[in-house]
Write a protein that holds these residues in place. Structure first.
Motif, PDB file in Angstrom:
ATOM      1  N   ALA A 156       0.840  -1.213   0.000  1.00 46.52           N
ATOM      2  CA  ALA A 156       0.000   0.000   0.000  1.00 46.52           C
ATOM      3  C   ALA A 156       0.871   1.258   0.000  1.00 46.52           C
ATOM      4  O   ALA A 156       0.542   2.251  -0.648  1.00 46.52           O
ATOM      5  CB  ALA A 156      -0.931  -0.010   1.214  1.00 46.52           C
ATOM      6  N   GLY A 157       1.986   1.197   0.724  1.00 40.49           N
ATOM      7  CA  GLY A 157       2.879   2.342   0.785  1.00 40.49           C
ATOM      8  C   GLY A 157       3.494   2.650  -0.557  1.00 40.49           C
ATOM      9  O   GLY A 157       3.566   3.808  -0.977  1.00 40.49           O
ATOM     10  N   LEU A 158       3.927   1.610  -1.249  1.00 33.22           N
ATOM     11  CA  LEU A 158       4.542   1.825  -2.561  1.00 33.22           C
ATOM     12  C   LEU A 158       3.510   2.336  -3.567  1.00 33.22           C
ATOM     13  O   LEU A 158       3.800   3.239  -4.363  1.00 33.22           O
ATOM     14  CB  LEU A 158       5.190   0.521  -3.051  1.00 33.22           C
ATOM     15  CG  LEU A 158       5.905   0.579  -4.403  1.00 33.22           C
ATOM     16  CD1 LEU A 158       6.884   1.745  -4.489  1.00 33.22           C
ATOM     17  CD2 LEU A 158       6.650  -0.734  -4.659  1.00 33.22           C
ATOM     18  N   VAL A 159       2.309   1.782  -3.484  1.00 31.38           N
ATOM     19  CA  VAL A 159       1.238   2.258  -4.376  1.00 31.38           C
ATOM     20  C   VAL A 159       0.959   3.738  -4.106  1.00 31.38           C
ATOM     21  O   VAL A 159       0.863   4.550  -5.035  1.00 31.38           O
ATOM     22  CB  VAL A 159      -0.040   1.407  -4.198  1.00 31.38           C
ATOM     23  CG1 VAL A 159      -1.244   2.087  -4.820  1.00 31.38           C
ATOM     24  CG2 VAL A 159       0.171   0.018  -4.798  1.00 31.38           C
ATOM     25  N   GLN A 160       0.881   4.092  -2.822  1.00 28.84           N
ATOM     26  CA  GLN A 160       0.627   5.497  -2.473  1.00 28.84           C
ATOM     27  C   GLN A 160       1.754   6.398  -2.988  1.00 28.84           C
ATOM     28  O   GLN A 160       1.503   7.485  -3.518  1.00 28.84           O
ATOM     29  CB  GLN A 160       0.510   5.637  -0.955  1.00 28.84           C
ATOM     30  CG  GLN A 160       0.210   7.075  -0.508  1.00 28.84           C
ATOM     31  CD  GLN A 160       0.446   7.288   0.987  1.00 28.84           C
ATOM     32  OE1 GLN A 160       0.158   6.406   1.789  1.00 28.84           O
ATOM     33  NE2 GLN A 160       0.957   8.452   1.340  1.00 28.84           N
ATOM     34  N   TYR A 161       2.973   5.927  -2.851  1.00 30.83           N
ATOM     35  CA  TYR A 161       4.110   6.722  -3.318  1.00 30.83           C
ATOM     36  C   TYR A 161       4.034   6.942  -4.825  1.00 30.83           C
ATOM     37  O   TYR A 161       4.247   8.055  -5.322  1.00 30.83           O
ATOM     38  CB  TYR A 161       5.421   6.035  -2.935  1.00 30.83           C
ATOM     39  CG  TYR A 161       6.638   6.830  -3.357  1.00 30.83           C
ATOM     40  CD1 TYR A 161       7.082   7.903  -2.607  1.00 30.83           C
ATOM     41  CD2 TYR A 161       7.324   6.523  -4.533  1.00 30.83           C
ATOM     42  CE1 TYR A 161       8.177   8.656  -2.991  1.00 30.83           C
ATOM     43  CE2 TYR A 161       8.424   7.267  -4.933  1.00 30.83           C
ATOM     44  CZ  TYR A 161       8.842   8.335  -4.165  1.00 30.83           C
ATOM     45  OH  TYR A 161       9.920   9.080  -4.567  1.00 30.83           O
ATOM     46  N   LEU A 162       3.727   5.861  -5.554  1.00 31.03           N
ATOM     47  CA  LEU A 162       3.678   5.998  -7.016  1.00 31.03           C
ATOM     48  C   LEU A 162       2.523   6.905  -7.446  1.00 31.03           C
ATOM     49  O   LEU A 162       2.639   7.657  -8.416  1.00 31.03           O
ATOM     50  CB  LEU A 162       3.534   4.623  -7.669  1.00 31.03           C
ATOM     51  CG  LEU A 162       4.766   3.711  -7.559  1.00 31.03           C
ATOM     52  CD1 LEU A 162       4.450   2.308  -8.061  1.00 31.03           C
ATOM     53  CD2 LEU A 162       5.944   4.299  -8.331  1.00 31.03           C
ATOM     54  N   GLN A 163       1.422   6.844  -6.725  1.00 28.92           N
ATOM     55  CA  GLN A 163       0.253   7.640  -7.137  1.00 28.92           C
ATOM     56  C   GLN A 163       0.356   9.104  -6.717  1.00 28.92           C
ATOM     57  O   GLN A 163      -0.191   9.976  -7.382  1.00 28.92           O
ATOM     58  CB  GLN A 163      -1.024   7.028  -6.553  1.00 28.92           C
ATOM     59  CG  GLN A 163      -1.396   5.727  -7.249  1.00 28.92           C
ATOM     60  CD  GLN A 163      -2.619   5.065  -6.649  1.00 28.92           C
ATOM     61  OE1 GLN A 163      -2.888   5.215  -5.454  1.00 28.92           O
ATOM     62  NE2 GLN A 163      -3.350   4.334  -7.473  1.00 28.92           N
ATOM     63  N   THR A 164       1.038   9.376  -5.591  1.00 29.15           N
ATOM     64  CA  THR A 164       1.066  10.745  -5.063  1.00 29.15           C
ATOM     65  C   THR A 164       2.471  11.329  -4.973  1.00 29.15           C
ATOM     66  O   THR A 164       2.617  12.534  -4.763  1.00 29.15           O
ATOM     67  CB  THR A 164       0.467  10.789  -3.643  1.00 29.15           C
ATOM     68  OG1 THR A 164       1.313  10.024  -2.769  1.00 29.15           O
ATOM     69  CG2 THR A 164      -0.932  10.202  -3.609  1.00 29.15           C
ATOM     70  N   GLY A 165       3.483  10.475  -5.065  1.00 28.76           N
ATOM     71  CA  GLY A 165       4.850  10.966  -4.902  1.00 28.76           C
ATOM     72  C   GLY A 165       5.188  11.248  -3.457  1.00 28.76           C
ATOM     73  O   GLY A 165       6.189  11.905  -3.177  1.00 28.76           O
ATOM     74  N   SER A 166       4.373  10.775  -2.541  1.00 28.15           N
ATOM     75  CA  SER A 166       4.569  11.130  -1.139  1.00 28.15           C
ATOM     76  C   SER A 166       4.277   9.952  -0.236  1.00 28.15           C
ATOM     77  O   SER A 166       3.207   9.347  -0.309  1.00 28.15           O
ATOM     78  CB  SER A 166       3.628  12.301  -0.797  1.00 28.15           C
ATOM     79  OG  SER A 166       3.585  12.494   0.589  1.00 28.15           O
ATOM     80  N   LEU A 167       5.239   9.622   0.605  1.00 27.98           N
ATOM     81  CA  LEU A 167       5.008   8.632   1.654  1.00 27.98           C
ATOM     82  C   LEU A 167       5.623   9.222   2.924  1.00 27.98           C
ATOM     83  O   LEU A 167       6.834   9.194   3.130  1.00 27.98           O
ATOM     84  CB  LEU A 167       5.658   7.285   1.288  1.00 27.98           C
ATOM     85  CG  LEU A 167       5.291   6.116   2.212  1.00 27.98           C
ATOM     86  CD1 LEU A 167       3.785   5.863   2.225  1.00 27.98           C
ATOM     87  CD2 LEU A 167       6.023   4.855   1.788  1.00 27.98           C
ATOM     88  N   ALA A 168       4.751   9.813   3.740  1.00 29.76           N
ATOM     89  CA  ALA A 168       5.218  10.578   4.902  1.00 29.76           C
ATOM     90  C   ALA A 168       6.150   9.740   5.759  1.00 29.76           C
ATOM     91  O   ALA A 168       5.939   8.548   5.948  1.00 29.76           O
ATOM     92  CB  ALA A 168       4.027  11.061   5.725  1.00 29.76           C
ATOM     93  N   GLY A 169       7.188  10.386   6.289  1.00 34.87           N
ATOM     94  CA  GLY A 169       8.146   9.696   7.131  1.00 34.87           C
ATOM     95  C   GLY A 169       9.105   8.827   6.350  1.00 34.87           C
ATOM     96  O   GLY A 169       9.901   8.103   6.937  1.00 34.87           O
ATOM     97  N   ASN A 170       9.039   8.888   5.030  1.00 33.65           N
ATOM     98  CA  ASN A 170       9.926   8.086   4.198  1.00 33.65           C
ATOM     99  C   ASN A 170      10.540   8.893   3.063  1.00 33.65           C
ATOM    100  O   ASN A 170      11.726   9.190   3.076  1.00 33.65           O
ATOM    101  CB  ASN A 170       9.178   6.886   3.611  1.00 33.65           C
ATOM    102  CG  ASN A 170       8.854   5.844   4.656  1.00 33.65           C
ATOM    103  OD1 ASN A 170       9.635   4.939   4.886  1.00 33.65           O
ATOM    104  ND2 ASN A 170       7.703   5.975   5.308  1.00 33.65           N
ATOM    105  N   ALA A 171       9.724   9.239   2.107  1.00 33.60           N
ATOM    106  CA  ALA A 171      10.299   9.842   0.901  1.00 33.60           C
ATOM    107  C   ALA A 171       9.259  10.669   0.160  1.00 33.60           C
ATOM    108  O   ALA A 171       8.053  10.451   0.283  1.00 33.60           O
ATOM    109  CB  ALA A 171      10.836   8.756  -0.022  1.00 33.60           C
ATOM    110  N   ARG A 172       9.764  11.647  -0.592  1.00 33.48           N
ATOM    111  CA  ARG A 172       8.937  12.449  -1.504  1.00 33.48           C
ATOM    112  C   ARG A 172       9.606  12.427  -2.863  1.00 33.48           C
ATOM    113  O   ARG A 172      10.825  12.478  -2.949  1.00 33.48           O
ATOM    114  CB  ARG A 172       8.844  13.910  -1.034  1.00 33.48           C
ATOM    115  CG  ARG A 172       8.483  14.084   0.410  1.00 33.48           C
ATOM    116  CD  ARG A 172       7.078  13.658   0.709  1.00 33.48           C
ATOM    117  NE  ARG A 172       6.849  13.590   2.147  1.00 33.48           N
ATOM    118  CZ  ARG A 172       5.854  14.217   2.761  1.00 33.48           C
ATOM    119  NH1 ARG A 172       4.993  14.920   2.075  1.00 33.48           N
ATOM    120  NH2 ARG A 172       5.712  14.107   4.064  1.00 33.48           N
ATOM    121  N   ALA A 173       8.781  12.400  -3.897  1.00 30.13           N
ATOM    122  CA  ALA A 173       9.329  12.370  -5.255  1.00 30.13           C
ATOM    123  C   ALA A 173       9.628  13.787  -5.728  1.00 30.13           C
ATOM    124  O   ALA A 173       8.805  14.686  -5.599  1.00 30.13           O
ATOM    125  CB  ALA A 173       8.336  11.707  -6.196  1.00 30.13           C
ATOM    126  N   ALA A 174      10.822  13.975  -6.254  1.00 34.70           N
ATOM    127  CA  ALA A 174      11.189  15.248  -6.880  1.00 34.70           C
ATOM    128  C   ALA A 174      11.956  14.913  -8.146  1.00 34.70           C
ATOM    129  O   ALA A 174      12.167  13.743  -8.459  1.00 34.70           O
ATOM    130  CB  ALA A 174      12.022  16.091  -5.926  1.00 34.70           C
TER     131      ALA A 174
END
Lengths: 545, 481
Positions: B242-260
């Protein structure tokens, strides 16, 4: 005198007006040279200046902007320091302690970002109410420039016409309105109960999205004296963009003389650098846009044989009709928490109190609850009581939540006796300091006595005020207007409908000084609209050869 | 060729997608397969064609975007159906050859900034649909973009034939029956359309992907695409599906990484528009990549740091900063430039809009380039949850502050020591290099210094390398028939 400073358009001043003209001229393919009296610094330095101030000085908006010796401006640390540069006289002298900073980026560094428009009636005071003056054109002429100004600055505002002021717009605001904090909501509800309409302010502050590279507002509540992140428009944010477009900006270049030549056209301006060395700058068109005090000062300092009253001053109106919105403030304490401080320091106002047929007898005004956080004020007051520990915490919390400042800003009509002249006192460079005579007039005092104070007291009662202190003197709003007044008749006004000096074809004086009347709202958006209109005229004049 | 292969403007694709019924209605009479055009639009989105082929402020797919590579800027081509300036004259076979083999209609080779080494795995059906979309779903633009002009010897496109011989595999994707259909769909998307390895797999001396180190992290222009294997210390093994899916869809996984950077663009223009099934398939496949650990990693990059502040050391010391020309400290720079959004303690905002600077991959990586790059260039990423925006501090006209290399180095070192992985030190030279767009390839040095000699060296190395490389190709790589 061997400098090679020259450009199609020479702009004196790097504030919002100068930057608007500069960017417009660059976009049209013209070369631009900008001259700024003060220094150029990075935003973070001002942010840190502010944060390093003792709490007692944090409300002094100029304190984070220490002036350079060659570019003095008002310093309010003490009454003595405040009297140093601006020389003030008249019955309301202290109400003209206008704050502006002589820094690259100008006074928008520490403006509130509020972008009210004038109403059609504000522009026709003479014909509708028999007071003041009529503008050279009507609201419909100005409206497209207002819209362009809103898109250039990035203005957020309500989409519902019932919440717009005035609700006469050709396009929606570029961004939606910022939400109200609890204090503003409560003030709005209280106003509604006495039949007054507190409107969300149009403001040059990004709501929820970035605009022109500036980030969204995150509620630092630090618009005065500097937006720490640039969410609020200030002209400093446009300086790198102007340079990227080929504009040249010279800081620490204090213009002190406008030189005229054949056909009384302006052929150069002269500036001192920080080593007191003089330089000459030539150009095709000259724009003096260094705010409503410095612009008339430069014109008056530039008198020569052909222009014996000063440049652009055959009408003797340069420096006259100085305006602002004389302000009355009330400090109130309430039984219930109000909680100002969520969101920008100003975000709404009651505007319809500025309009009405009473304007033939007394002036109108806007009413506002200041939305600055009260923790600093509350903290200082609680400490003075000698409290410690939990009692201190509780008192800071109570005073932060249950106190507020209410403000009345009165419209002031153009009056020739409110006048800027050259003081005999000289500054560090040997240039005359400005001297201003100021009397807000019975037209304003009648309003305060019979109209605005009674409304203020109704609002205070509605908020459940238990304790209050209303100033019995006027203060300044920092909206400097009128000193280069616009009109169609060269014998009674300084500039024409394009902010072009009646006396000099290639000299433009856009900004607050050109405003014929000021209304009750903040002046900046109108200044930018006039800058847009002047820009069009400058470009077409130069393109026509 | 390090590849900044992901960028701009899927919004355009969506617009086109929504406009397709009208296009197709007209087209039906002309025998256009509207369903194929629609499928092709989706594949174009999944492949993020727009990232490189639509320049900022330019017309969709009209090309002209500069893709920074260690050997110089490569300008993307016009892939609209314009006959004069685009690919309007391409037959489907020629289109397929360009996509899969990197060969233009005129026979010249494309630079592998075009990820044909990945796209070669696209199925015949997908390539056919893609062709239908670019011929009938995209508006022709008759503007020729700027031509790429790389320094010698990279300007000899013929050299790409040697490169292809060495590094371009043949064959298309074949499902692995030992895995689920979900995994296989993910494998297909990751290898082809999403071309994840293009950024996340390190490259060798000749810019070829090093398959034996697949997904273990690589420099992409100014940004570092980190290890995304399932290793819990070096990779993303601590993330759940779920975390990876959230990251790919939003570029954001709080407490881990943000896409730039490129990843932010991939989220904005591609991943967020993919179907839930496809995103989940990608996540399934990525999660199953065997763990590869960097021996230097003692802890996960998401685990470093804690809230802290040096603000008390500043106040009451230096009342007026703007008159002080001396070099500011990292603490001062942090308070003046960063704390207004990220908090005086680097804690970010409660709603997660502003990330915390601890528990953040940009401050937890051994390679500090993402921290430097984000300070220089900022973030501008839009997804279904809105815009994430941070201005740069690196001298762009829209930046709110212009910081020097030395100031950004001091700021980075403060942030790393205060919130991130201690012991990592950033120098002014590091910042200068990042400001120029990242490290450049030694190839360019060879080309500039040795010229003729260099060609021999390069070719010799290439040949020697090829033997080594072929012998090293191993099972770490996606199985391709």
């Amino acid at each position: 005198m061997s400098d090679n400073y020259s450009a199609d358009v020479v702009v004196v001043g790097t504030g919002v007006v100068g930057c608007t003209v500069a960017e417009h001229a660059l976009d049209a393919g013209l070369s631009v040279l900008m001259l700024e009296a003060g220094p150029r610094v990075e935003r973070w330095q001002i942010v840190e200046n502010f944060r390093n101030l003792p709490p007692s000085l944090k409300a002094n908006w100029d304190a984070a902007y220490p002036p350079k010796p060659w570019a003095p401006h008002l310093e309010t640390y003490t009454d003595a320091s405040a009297a140093e540069y601006l020389q003030l006289e008249g019955p309301d002298a202290l109400a003209y302690r206008q704050g502006y900073v002589r820094y690259a980026g100008g006074a928008t560094w520490h403006w509130a970002g509020i972008c009210w428009r004038l109403t059609p009636e504000d522009m026709k005071l003479k014909s509708l109410y028999g007071v003041g003056r009529d503008w050279a054109f009507d609201y419909n002429t100005l409206e497209p420039y207002y819209t362009r100004a809103e898109y250039a600055l990035g203005v957020s505002g309500p989409s519902d016409p019932a919440l717009q002021w005035p609700p006469m717009r050709s396009k929606p605001y570029p961004m939606g309105q910022l939400p109200f904090g609890p204090g503003e909501q409560r003030f709005t509800d209280v106003a509604a109960k006495i039949g007054l309409h507190n409107l969300p302010a149009a403001q040059a502050r990004n709501s929820g999205v970035s605009y022109n590279g500036r980030p969204a507002c995150c509620g630092n509540n630090n618009c005065f004296p500097v937006c720490p992140i640039g969410a609020k428009y200030d002209a400093a944010t446009t300086l790198p963009r102007i340079e990227a477009k080929g504009g040249v900006i010279l800081a620490n270049a204090v213009v002190y003389r406008v030189e005229t030549g054949s056909k009384n056209a302006v052929q150069a301006v002269h500036f001192f650098d920080q080593d007191k060395v003089s330089h000459r700058v030539t150009g095709k068109v000259f724009v003096i846009a260094c705010n409503g005090i410095e612009t008339p000062k430069i014109l008056l300092m530039s008198k020569n044989e052909k222009n014996s009253n000063g440049v652009a001053n055959s009408s003797d109106q340069v420096g006259r009709n100085m305006m602002d919105q004389p302000k009355i403030s009330a400090q109130i304490t309430m039984a219930e928490p109000l909680w100002t401080g969520v969101g920008p320091v100003q975000s709404s106002s009651i505007m319809n109190t500025s309009q009405g047929d009473f304007r033939n007898v007394h002036t109108g005004a806007l009413f506002r609850m200041e939305n600055a956080a009260r923790s600093r004020v509350g903290g200082l007051a609680a400490l003075k009581k000698g409290l410690v520990g939990k009692a201190l915490d509780a008192e800071i919390r109570r005073l932060s939540a249950c106190t507020a400042t209410l403000t009345i800003e009165h419209e002031l009509i153009p009056l020739p006796y409110n006048r800027l002249t050259l003081s005999a006192k000289k500054d560090w460079l040997g240039l005359n300091k400005p001297n201003i005579y100021y009397d807000v007039s019975d037209y304003v005092r009648r309003s305060t006595a019979t109209y605005t104070l009674p409304i203020l007291k109704q609002l205070m009662a509605g908020l459940g005020t238990t304790d209050s202190q209303i100033n019995n003197f006027y203060t300044h709003s920092d909206h400097i207007m009128g000193g280069c007044i616009m009109g169609t008749d060269p014998s009674t006004s300084v500039v024409d409908a394009d902010c072009r000096a009646h006396d000099h074809d290639n000299l433009f004086l856009p900004g607050g000084g050109a405003m014929t009347t000021g209304g009750s709202g903040n002046s900046t958006l109108t200044m930018v609209a006039l800058a847009m209109k002047a820009s069009d005229a400058i470009v077409s004049q130069l393109k026509a050869g | 060729m390090t590849l900044r292969t992901r960028c701009l403007a899927i919004a355009f694709s969506l617009l086109i997608l929504s406009g397709i019924p009208a296009v197709c209605h007209a087209g039906d009479a002309n025998g256009i397969d509207t369903a194929s055009v629609q499928r092709g639009a989706y594949i174009a989105t999944a492949s993020d064609c727009t990232a490189c082929h639509t320049a900022q402020g330019g017309l969709p797919f009209a090309g002209g975007m500069a893709i920074s590579s260690p050997v110089g800027n490569i300008y993307s081509s016009n892939i609209t159906p314009s006959v004069s300036a685009g690919i309007g004259a391409y037959t489907e076979a020629e289109f397929a050859r360009a996509i899969r083999k990197g060969i233009r209609k005129d026979g010249a080779n494309l630079y592998p900034a075009m990820p044909y080494t990945s796209y070669r795995t696209l199925s015949d059906d997908d390539v056919s649909d893609l062709y239908a979309y670019f011929m009938h779903g995209v508006a022709p633009v008759d503007l020729k973009p700027q031509q790429t002009s790389l320094p010698f010897p990279m300007n000899i496109r013929l050299s790409m034939k040697v490169w292809n011989l060495l590094f371009l595999d043949s064959g298309t994707f074949a499902a692995d029956p030992s895995h689920t259909a979900d995994w296989n769909r993910g494998a297909y998307l990751v290898a082809g359309a999403a071309h994840c390895s293009t950024c996340h797999t390190p490259r060798g001396f000749l810019m070829q992907e090093l398959a034996d180190r697949g997904f273990t992290g690589a420099q992409v222009g100014a940004w570092y695409a980190p290890n995304i294997t399932s290793d819990p210390l070096s990779g993303i093994g601590t993330w759940n599906q779920a975390g990876l899916v959230q990251y790919l869809q939003t570029g954001s996984l709080a407490g881990n990484a943000r896409a730039a950077g490129s990843m932010g663009e991939a989220v904005e223009h591609s991943f967020r528009y993919l179907s839930a099934a496809d995103i989940n398939a990608i996540a399934t496949y990525i999660h199953a990549i065997p763990p590869v650990r960097d021996p230097g990693d003692a802890a996960s990059r998401f685990s470093y740091g804690q809230p802290s502040s040096a603000v008390v050391t500043l106040r009451g010391q230096n009342g007026v900063r703007s008159d002080d020309d001396s070099a500011p400290s990292g603490a001062e720079l942090f308070q003046g430039n960063c704390a207004s959004c990220h908090g005086a303690f680097g804690q970010g905002s409660k709603d997660g809009y502003y990330p915390s600077l601890f528990h953040n991959s940009a401050t937890g990586l051994a390679n500090p380039n993402n921290l430097i790059a984000v300070i220089l260039n900022g973030v501008d990423r839009t997804s279904a949850i809105g815009q994430a925006y941070m201005p740069g501090f690196g001298g762009h006209p829209s930046d709110m502050n212009q910081l020097s290399d030395a100031e950004i180095a001091a700021l980075s070192n403060y942030v790393l020591s205060q919130f991130g992985r201690s012991g990592i030190v950033v120098s002014s030279n590091d910042v200068a290099q990042e400001r120029l767009g990242g490290p450049s390839s030694p190839l360019i040095l060879l080309a500039r210094v040795g010229m003729g000699l260099a060609v021999f060296v390069v070719l010799l190395c290439a040949i020697l390398f090829s033997f080594w490389y072929r012998s090293r190709q191993n099972t770490g790589r996606l199985k391709i028939s």
